[in-house]
Design an enzyme around this catalytic site. Structure first.
Site, PDB file in Angstrom:
ATOM      1  CG  PHE A  70     -30.548  10.207  31.962  1.00 17.49           C
ATOM      2  CD1 PHE A  70     -31.856  10.518  31.206  1.00 17.49           C
ATOM      3  CD2 PHE A  70     -30.735  11.235  33.069  1.00 17.49           C
ATOM      4  CE1 PHE A  70     -32.282  10.988  31.595  1.00 17.49           C
ATOM      5  CE2 PHE A  70     -31.699  11.805  33.419  1.00 17.49           C
ATOM      6  CZ  PHE A  70     -32.857  11.950  33.169  1.00 17.49           C
ATOM      7  CG  ASP A  71     -26.919  12.437  37.579  1.00 17.07           C
ATOM      8  OD1 ASP A  71     -26.412  13.574  37.570  1.00 17.07           O
ATOM      9  OD2 ASP A  71     -26.666  11.560  38.891  1.00 17.07           O
ATOM     10  CB  SER A 182     -18.132   8.311  23.288  1.00 14.47           C
ATOM     11  OG  SER A 182     -18.723  10.116  22.715  1.00 14.47           O
ATOM     12  N   GLY A 263     -31.689   2.749  21.718  1.00 12.32           N
ATOM     13  CA  GLY A 263     -32.621   2.692  21.519  1.00 12.32           C
ATOM     14  C   GLY A 263     -33.261   1.614  20.704  1.00 12.32           C
ATOM     15  N   GLY A 292     -29.992  -0.088  23.642  1.00 12.50           N
ATOM     16  CA  GLY A 292     -31.528  -1.576  22.848  1.00 12.50           C
ATOM     17  C   GLY A 292     -32.228  -1.521  23.690  1.00 12.50           C
ATOM     18  CE1 TYR A 313     -30.104   9.119  28.174  1.00  8.92           C
ATOM     19  CE2 TYR A 313     -28.275   8.989  27.925  1.00  8.92           C
ATOM     20  CZ  TYR A 313     -29.275   9.795  27.723  1.00  8.92           C
ATOM     21  OH  TYR A 313     -29.133  11.299  28.034  1.00  8.92           O
TER      22      TYR A 313
END
Ligand SMILES: Cc1cc2nc3c(=O)[nH]c(=O)nc-3n(C[C@H](O)[C@H](O)[C@H](O)COP(=O)(O)O)c2cc1C
Length: 352
Positions: A70-71, A182, A263, A292, A313
């Site tokens: 996110f950052d 990733s 999620g 999630g 996230y």
């Protein structure tokens, strides 16, 4: 203070990456509006004895951290306390700046509270991120730094990339995370093997005492994950972050056929592999559960399965600035209802 549902309706009219840039701008600006920032810290940041613990030689006032990605450039650290997060994980940074994959590369699935991304470590590179982080560290909430290799780094120079990053970040964060999970950097997940894990943690331990963790993907057999995590811990890793996004595209009815899904839809998948790791390692190392999580009961089941800390996230996108406050308040009640005075007593209780 403001209605996030209204803001979300407006934000979701924008293409997801544009919305992220708008939100990032607001979050970068927030600390400059001291009064509002402080009001938000007062409202959202839960500082309660039940949730406070000392981990990695530093105090975590609550167990919910912002997940990596996110950052990416360490520009929003100061507003994360106002969002209620107990800690934040910046990055993933690479040694050199890189643009990431072609757009579009970020997708929302609001009806499933899911996200799919193929960002590909877009970041400003370690030089810039170190500059940003140095201005803030140490901060009132702990900061983790997630590190990864550049896309164009040849395979035989992979370790050099991680070495540069460990050296660059070791003194300006509370813990480091080796990201080899990733799905959006070609062949990165292939580094999830015992030989590479031994090499990287062997190397890291020669360079620094700063705690260094391994982040793994959810897309492997539980037995494989356990073996990799055990190898990491035996080689000097101070903890495990499980998990990154999933490439199990069956979780959504109409997914893209690339990138990683995150999620609510990946909660059980992430939990299952986490619990398998927790069973073996909860009393041997520090475990961070991510994937999630969207409510207090999910946080609590991760804690009982061995998590000292958790990260979120995607649910932050869907629930906004009151998410951490709501979860932490309910979490305190869940912990007390089981007769515990502090979160640390509940960690790994499934196995006792
Ligand atoms: C847009 C996006 C970018 C991400 N970038 C990173 C990253 O750079 N490094 C990393 O370790 N994880 C990254 N993640 C994965 C998250 O940190 C987290 O592991 C994953 O999203 C599962 O958690 P969630 O369901 O709460 O989102 C990213 C996730 C998203 C949605």
């Amino acid at each position: 203070m403001f209605n996030y549902e209204t803001i979300k309706k407006i934000m979701f009219k924008f293409e997801p990456e544009t919305a992220h840039h708008i939100a990032s701008y607001g979050l970068k600006m927030l600390p400059h509006c001291r009064i509002i920032n402080n009001m938000m810290v007062e409202r959202n940041f839960i500082d309660n004895n039940v949730l406070t613990q000392k981990v990695f030689n530093t105090t975590f006032h609550n167990p919910i951290g912002l997940g990596a990605g996110f950052d990416k450039n360490a520009q929003m650290i100061e507003s994360m306390q106002a969002m209620g997060f107990g800690y934040t994980e910046i990055g993933t940074m690479t040694p050199k700046a890189q643009a990431g994959n072609d757009k579009p590369r970020l997708f929302r699935y609001p009806e499933h509270e899911a996200v799919q991304n193929a960002m590909g470590f877009n970041n400003e590179g370690s030089y810039e991120v170190i500059k940003n982080l140095s201005k803030v560290y140490p901060y009132s909430i702990p900061i983790g730094a997630s590190i990864g290799k550049n896309k164009l780094t040849p395979e035989n120079e992979t370790l050099d990339d991680y070495e540069k990053l460990i050296v660059g970040f070791k003194d300006i964060c509370d813990y480091l995370v080796v990201n080899i999970s990733s799905p959006n950097t070609p062949n990165l997940r292939d580094l999830q093997n015992e030989e590479f894990i031994k090499s990287i943690f062997g190397l890291a331990k020669k360079i620094t005492d700063t705690p260094i963790l391994l982040k793994i993907a959810p897309d492997m057999e539980n037995e494989t994950a356990i073996t990799l995590c055990q190898t990491a811990v035996e080689s000097g890793a101070d903890g495990i972050v499980a998990t990154n996004t999933t490439q199990d595209y069956s979780l959504l009815p109409n997914p893209q056929n690339f990138g990683g899904i995150s999620g609510k839809v990946m909660s059980d998948k992430s939990y299952d592999i986490f619990k398998a790791i927790g069973r073996e390692l909860h009393d041997k190392t520090t475990l961070i559960s991510v994937g999630g999580i969207s409510d207090a009961s999910d946080v609590y089941r991760r804690i009982k399965a061995g998590a000292t800390l958790v990260q979120i996230y995607s649910a932050f996108i869907y629930q906004g600035p009151s998410m951490c406050k709501n979860i932490n308040e309910e979490l305190i009640e869940l912990i007390k209802a089981d007769g515990y005075d502090n979160i640390s007593q509940a960690i790994g209780s499934d196995f006792k």
